[in-house]
Design a protein around this motif. Structure first.
Motif, PDB file in Angstrom:
ATOM      1  N   ALA A 104       0.954  -1.138  -0.213  1.00  0.00           N
ATOM      2  CA  ALA A 104       0.102   0.269  -0.133  1.00  0.00           C
ATOM      3  C   ALA A 104       0.923   1.269   0.103  1.00  0.00           C
ATOM      4  O   ALA A 104       0.617   2.335  -0.603  1.00  0.00           O
ATOM      5  N   ALA A 105       1.854   1.175   0.757  1.00  0.00           N
ATOM      6  CA  ALA A 105       2.819   2.340   0.906  1.00  0.00           C
ATOM      7  C   ALA A 105       3.561   2.875  -0.234  1.00  0.00           C
ATOM      8  O   ALA A 105       4.128   3.722  -0.738  1.00  0.00           O
ATOM      9  N   ALA A 106       3.835   1.682  -1.163  1.00  0.00           N
ATOM     10  CA  ALA A 106       4.426   1.572  -2.550  1.00  0.00           C
ATOM     11  C   ALA A 106       3.468   2.188  -3.619  1.00  0.00           C
ATOM     12  O   ALA A 106       3.932   2.913  -4.512  1.00  0.00           O
ATOM     13  N   ILE A 107       2.138   2.296  -3.413  1.00  0.00           N
ATOM     14  CA  ILE A 107       1.300   2.472  -4.599  1.00  0.00           C
ATOM     15  C   ILE A 107       0.592   3.848  -4.069  1.00  0.00           C
ATOM     16  O   ILE A 107       0.033   4.592  -5.102  1.00  0.00           O
ATOM     17  N   THR A 108       0.558   4.425  -3.029  1.00  0.00           N
ATOM     18  CA  THR A 108      -0.390   5.603  -2.558  1.00  0.00           C
ATOM     19  C   THR A 108       0.280   6.714  -3.220  1.00  0.00           C
ATOM     20  O   THR A 108       1.602   6.922  -3.487  1.00  0.00           O
TER      21      THR A 108
END
Length: 264
Positions: A104-108
């Protein structure tokens, strides 16, 4: 390793079917025992001590009875609380389920991530550690949406679940300060992907959803690489609750090659 030895897939209810769906794509011939602790559902409202004792006790008895080649705890609440303890007492390889904060942190794009889990999951130090490790510089909003568990169970039983009900159960996530910037939501309970169509409608088309079912299945596949499976071994499901109620889920289990439902 005996080719008939099963994979034991354990959850508090039927949310683990989201993991089983991905596992069947990678290991279609693997014998699977799906264990649903329906008598203990829901875990999200229980104390850490209650969850740890229940999960460790049940998995100990199940490991002795079924002699699985691998155990998957397909439940975020059980994993964040009891995974370490169970690994200490059982020799069987164990795969846990933890919130998918890293992807999730990679795509936000906005830097604001939502975490939808049970109340018990979102308050765990395990989640704090994942946030510190993988979401540094990001904003993580958490909400314990226990009501989504019951809605997911209802949906699999063929009962009507409305978008309004799902939106109401999850609304506490976006109503927090900063919620208007949310663009990515981690579904940190294996029940929640069952409601992803309703959640998408409730949150809007610009919000992305992330969960760990595919990653869990890949991890199991990697750990069992090279092992043989007997195609004649029967898969089945067991429940700690009432068998008559469990049998209402027979259609959902049949999709994944499980036609026998039993009482544990």
């Amino acid at each position: 390793m005996n080719s008939k030895s099963p994979i034991l897939l354990f959850d508090s209810g039927v949310g683990g079917l989201t993991v089983l769906a991905e596992l069947r794509e990678l290991l279609p011939e693997a014998p699977v025992i799906y264990a649903a602790d329906m008598a203990g559902l829901p875990y999200g409202t229980k104390s850490e001590a209650e969850v740890a004792a229940r999960v460790a006790g049940l998995l100990g008895r199940m490991a002795e009875r079924y002699e699985p080649r691998l155990i998957c705890i397909a439940c975020n609440t059980a994993s964040t609380i009891a995974l370490g303890m169970v690994r200490e007492v059982l020799e069987t390889p164990i795969v846990g389920t933890v919130p998918a904060i890293k992807p999730a942190a990679a795509i936000t794009e906005t830097g604001t991530i939502g975490l939808l889990g049970t109340e018990a999951t979102v308050r765990q130090q395990y989640v704090d550690d994942l946030e510190n490790r993988f979401a540094e510089g990001k904003r993580l909003l958490r909400y314990g949406a226990n009501g989504l568990v019951a809605l997911g169970e209802r949906k699999l039983r063929g009962e009507e679940v409305t978008v309004d009900e799902v939106a109401s159960a999850a609304s506490g996530l976006v109503l927090q300060p900063g919620g208007e910037n949310l663009d990515t939501v981690v579904l940190a309970c294996t029940h929640f992907p069952l409601l992803e169509p309703e959640l998408r409608e409730a949150f809007g088309k610009d919000v992305k959803f992330v969960h760990g079912a595919q990653g869990i299945a890949r991890r199991i596949d990697h750990l069992l690489s090279g092992q043989k499976f007997s195609r004649w071994s029967k898969s089945f499901a067991v429940t700690t609750g009432e068998l008559q109620d469990f049998e209402r889920l027979s259609g959902a289990f049949e999709q994944y090659g499980i036609s026998s439902l039993r009482r544990f």
